[in-house]
Structures are given as C-alpha cells and as structure tokens.
Design an enzyme around this catalytic site. Structure first.
Site, short mmCIF file in Angstrom:
data_model
loop_
_atom_site.label_atom_id
_atom_site.label_comp_id
_atom_site.label_asym_id
_atom_site.label_seq_id
_atom_site.Cartn_x
_atom_site.Cartn_y
_atom_site.Cartn_z
N PRO A 2 3.99 66.33 27.15
CA PRO A 2 4.26 66.88 28.63
C PRO A 2 4.89 68.10 28.88
CG PRO A 2 4.98 64.58 28.45
CD PRO A 2 4.81 65.34 27.11
N GLU A 3 4.24 69.00 29.23
CA GLU A 3 5.31 70.02 30.08
C GLU A 3 5.38 69.74 31.52
OE1 GLU A 3 5.22 73.89 29.21
OE2 GLU A 3 4.28 73.96 27.36
N HIS A 90 2.97 51.46 20.08
CA HIS A 90 3.98 52.26 20.71
C HIS A 90 4.37 52.15 21.95
CE1 HIS A 90 3.68 54.24 16.80
NE2 HIS A 90 2.29 54.45 17.05
N ARG A 109 5.94 59.16 19.03
CA ARG A 109 6.95 59.86 18.46
C ARG A 109 8.24 59.52 18.64
NH1 ARG A 109 5.26 65.85 17.70
NH2 ARG A 109 7.01 66.11 16.43
#
Length: 269
Positions: A2-3, A90, A109
């Site tokens: 995300p930005e 996750h 990640r």
DNA sequence: CGGTCTACCTGAAAGC
DNA sequence: TGCTTTCAGGTAGACC
C-alpha cells in the site's frame, strides 16, 4: 502493497466497524512482524476505540489507555470479517470486537508492524516524519528551500520521509511524469516554478487515487472483503516499453536505489 | 551530515 | 517440468 491512498482507503473502510466499539480480545498469531509485537497491545482489551487516524502510512486506533499502531509494509492487508471466519495463511493479528467483527491483518512478507503508544506519547517511529502531503505544510516553497544544494535525484528526494511522507514508488513515478521532470535530475537543480508544478501533481495524484478507492494492483483488497477496484489510470508506472501517453515514444526504465523508475525521455527533462 | 546500501520476508513471474 | 533467479507498492538502521 500500500501507498498512502490505500492506507487512507483502509482507514475509511474499517472506521465504521470499529469506532465506538469495544475491543474484546487481541489475538497475535505471529508476533514476528517487522518488529516484535509488544505485550502492551493487550492493554487495550476491554476498551472502546474512540477514533482512527492516519499519520504517513501508519494507522492509529485510539483508546483511553493508548493507541494501537498498524503499518502494512509492502504486502499487508486489513479486512473486517466475522469472528467465525476461518483464518487463512499469513493472517497474523486479529483485533476482535464485542460486536462479533474482527479486524484481521494479513501480511505475507511481514514487513508490516503492530505496535503500541501510550496516551500523550508519540512512538519514536512517528517523531521524525515530515509533513503530510495533503496539508499546507507540504508546499513548493518549503521543499524548494530544502532542496537547495542537494545532488540527490529528485525521485529519491520526494520519497524521503523527512521531506514529505506517503509518496511511494508508484506515485513518485506518476507525479514526476505529470510534472515533466526527469526522475534522475538533481533535486537542487530544479526551479521553484517546477516544484510548484510537482507539488500540485503529487497532491492531485494522491487525491485522485483516494477518491477512486486506492490503486489496486495484485495485493490490495477492499477492507470489507470484496476485491478491490482494478487499475486506476496509471500513466507510466509498470509501463516501460509501452508508448508514452503524451508523445507516444517508448517509455524508458532505470533503477534508482534499487527501485524502478519509468519515464519518458522526451517529455521529462 | 548527506547519501548509499542492506536487511527484513514470502511468493509470483521470468529465465534457463 | 522443475529448478534458479529476479522482482515487488516500505523504510529503519548501518555504513561510508
């Protein structure tokens, strides 16, 4: 992932489910995120979430005993699901509410973070951040002054969190294209007039993306669990080798500090 | 100090 | 097909 627009859209998406409701229990299934999840997060159990705000790409969920801090890193996603929804791979953190809903963080990640800050304190990670891009504190005069004498490439300059927060790789590429500035140009070698253009385009690009629900590439889904919108109109990011939308010559790609920059040799100087 | 580079981690895609 | 390499939207902290 995300930005800033995605983080802002996430904030808007989760707020109606969270604000005013009590945290029943916090479940940490994987404490090894970017930093270990501190025990202090459990201090918020039993308390109402009074507000949710965003600083840079951090989300802060406020209670009277302190705030939970979330960061999505490169691959984090937030969803609001029912308590009974099975976890998938996750899914690392659940913030369970007394309403039966759960704010669930999924982050393959694990570059994201789940932290805590006490009332009237500011977490050390938040103290050195530059101005918010969508406020008046981010303006052409200020960054023009700050850029004088700098050899640093303009793209790296605007991605520096001390200069302005929330401008990631996608929007740096897009804004520089719209402003007609070569991403490799030295920041100290750009006129005030061009900074005025650039600042305007950064704000406009971010506003547009927020309005459209955040740019969605492969990693983002709407916080209520529906798939996100697809591909807002990105002009150059991810389009190396394709025609420039303005002059139709082939878009070029270079790497700057290990991040790809796509630009037009003709339109950006 | 200013600037560069590594590190953290998984998974998709490209290369062979 | 399967193994290896490269790349991905972030960013703190080490390093020169």
């Amino acid at each position: 992932m995300p930005e800033l627009p995605e983080v802002e859209v996430s904030r808007l998406g989760i707020s109606p489910f969270l604000i005013g409701n009590d945290i029943k229990k916090i479940h940490v299934y994987q404490a090894n995120l970017r930093w270990p999840v501190p025990e202090a997060v459990y201090l918020t159990e039993g308390l109402a979430i009074t507000s949710i705000y965003r600083r840079a790409k951090y989300l802060l969920l406020e209670t009277v005993m302190g705030s939970l801090i979330l960061h999505l890193g490169m691959s984090g996603k937030l969803r609001v699901v029912d308590r009974t929804t099975p976890r998938i791979k996750h899914d690392h953190v659940d913030i369970e509410l007394t309403t039966g809903k759960v704010l669930r963080l999924n982050d393959p990640r694990r570059f994201g973070a789940f932290l805590f800050q006490a009332p009237n304190e500011t977490h050390p990670l938040l103290t050195k951040l530059g101005p918010e891009p969508l406020t008046e504190k981010f303006n052409a005069n200020a960054i023009y002054q700050r850029s004088r004498g700098k050899q640093l490439a303009i793209k790296q300059f605007i991605m520096d969190n001390h200069v302005v927060v929330g401008v990631g790789n996608i929007y740096a590429n897009e804004a520089l294209f719209k402003a007609g500035i070569d991403p490799r140009r030295a920041a100290g070698n750009i006129s005030l007039a061009r900074y005025q253009k650039l600042v305007g385009h950064i704000k406009e690009t971010l506003h547009q993306a927020i309005a459209q629900g955040g740019t969605t590439l492969k990693d983002f889904a709407q916080t209520d669990g529906r798939p996100g919108y697809f591909a807002q109109q990105l002009l150059v990011y991810g389009k190396a080798g394709q025609p420039c939308p303005q002059c139709f010559r082939e878009l070029a790609e270079v790497r700057q500090n290990n991040r790809s920059s796509v630009y037009c040799r003709t339109c950006q100087k």
